[in-house]
Design an enzyme around this catalytic site. Structure first.
Site, mmCIF file in Angstrom:
data_model
loop_
_atom_site.group_PDB
_atom_site.id
_atom_site.type_symbol
_atom_site.label_atom_id
_atom_site.label_comp_id
_atom_site.label_asym_id
_atom_site.label_seq_id
_atom_site.Cartn_x
_atom_site.Cartn_y
_atom_site.Cartn_z
ATOM 1 C CB CYS A 1 3.627 -11.086 14.388
ATOM 2 S SG CYS A 1 1.832 -11.180 14.456
ATOM 3 N N GLY A 2 2.788 -7.721 13.946
ATOM 4 C CA GLY A 2 2.263 -6.555 14.624
ATOM 5 C C GLY A 2 1.143 -6.882 15.597
ATOM 6 C CG ASP B 1 -3.462 -10.983 9.971
ATOM 7 O OD1 ASP B 1 -4.260 -11.004 10.935
ATOM 8 O OD2 ASP B 1 -2.337 -10.457 10.038
ATOM 9 N N GLY C 1 -0.249 -5.964 11.302
ATOM 10 C CA GLY C 1 0.567 -4.847 11.767
ATOM 11 C C GLY C 1 1.808 -4.599 10.937
ATOM 12 C CB SER C 2 4.602 -6.718 9.793
ATOM 13 O OG SER C 2 3.868 -7.898 9.502
#
Length: 350
Positions: free
Chosen positions: A99-100, A261, A266-267
């Site tokens: 998870c970014g 989200d 991020g990912s």
């Protein structure tokens, strides 16, 4: 005034957000997880402590879009790779492998809690290795006057698992998409392939994206990670606009069992940067700005980095900024009939 029952369950947490996506970080009250590897710990969390995930993520203390971070001890193998900290990621329907947005939040948290060394004088960059279920990532937090003003991570090797795959989706037709690993597997495609402009109402894009997501899970085999079976599942669907690299672009990611989200993911930024670099649409080192549903931005840049099981691999640097929301002590009173948590709607996109 009487306090809570002495045997009430308690969890202390810090609440943050990155580009609007929540990051609830556990401070205390969560038991030590067992296992030699971080994936062992992830399995232990699911088998032995999943009731605590529901307490933290679900109503009445959370909601269907909640997200969490559980700090754990890094494995010996990860320490040998430079990791000084480790954490698991959790959400309303389970546990993520990467998870970014939560990594960006955890970077600020780690600096402010004194968990990592910081530059003398309060200006500069704090760097550390962070073990996650997908592997060890390099993390940095940029400080000005002692305050964290931005955080970034460099991903594990990202790669394209399928290019130009297709599926027939009821009510939509034949849909072409790519599957890319950016710490988790995503199906990526422009929203126009679902018959929608990216500026179409959010509910319409989410509805079409979730229709595709369900079809992929039901009718296509799960993508396979070459090293870790626990990473071998389709985590989300990302719809994009039609902007050509390196122009600024927008993401809409649906993951888990239908969470949306709020951040640019991020990912997912990692996966998109890898896809474009390997397709020759983006130069190594070129920066690209990604906006999520809230309009806040992550910035990505990518470099080639060998191969993963014969596939060209890319490492992606993703930068963003996290903010504090508050701190809380979560309680579960033993006679509370809803204390274990509930979701009024099982997913945001039914």
């Amino acid at each position: 005034m009487a306090g809570p029952p002495r045997d009430a369950l308690r969890l202390d947490v810090v609440d943050m957000h990155t580009a609007g996506e929540p990051a609830r970080i556990v401070l205390s009250g969560y038991p030590r997880l067992e296992g030699a590897t971080i994936l062992d710990k992830r399995r232990d969390a699911l088998a032995r402590c999943d009731h605590l995930r529901r307490v933290m993520m679900h109503e009445p203390r959370g909601h269907a879009g909640m997200y969490g971070v559980i700090p754990v001890e890094p494995s010996e193998a990860a320490k040998a790779q430079g990791a000084s900290l480790a954490c698991l990621f959790t959400h309303a329907s389970g546990y993520s492998t990467m998870c970014g947005h939560a990594t960006i939040a955890f970077a600020r948290f780690a600096v402010e809690r004194g968990l990592v060394a910081t530059p003398a004088g309060g200006d500069g960059v704090a760097r550390f290795g962070l073990e996650l279920p997908c592997g060890v990532v390099a993390v940095e937090a940029r400080l000005e006057g002692g305050a964290v003003v931005a955080s970034a991570f460099e991903s594990v090797p990202a790669f394209v698992a399928e290019r130009d795959a297709s599926i027939d989706v009821a009510g939509i037709g034949r849909v072409v998409y790519d599957v890319v690993f950016g710490g988790a597997f995503y199906a990526i495609l422009p929203s126009r392939r679902l018959g929608l402009a990216f500026d179409a109402p959010l509910a319409e894009r989410v509805g079409a994206g979730m229709t595709l997501f369900r079809a992929l899970r039901a009718e296509r085999p799960a993508p396979l990670h070459p090293d870790e079976p626990d990473l071998s599942f389709l985590y989300g669907v990302i719809l994009t606009d039609d902007a050509s690299p390196p122009a600024p672009t927008r993401n809409l990611c649906m993951f888990g069992e239908g969470q949306i989200d709020r951040s640019p993911t991020g990912s997912g930024v990692t996966a998109r940067m890898a896809l474009d670099l390997l397709a020759g649409r983006l130069e190594e080192g070129a920066a690209r700005r990604f906006a999520g549903p809230t309009g806040d931005v992550f910035v990505g840049s990518a470099r080639r980095d060998g191969e993963v099981a014969g596939r060209p691999a890319v490492r992606v640097r993703v930068e963003g900024r996290a903010f504090h929301v508050g701190e809380a002590r979560l309680r579960v009173e033993p006679d509370d009939p809803l204390g274990s948590g509930f979701l009024l709607f099982e997913a945001e996109a039914g």
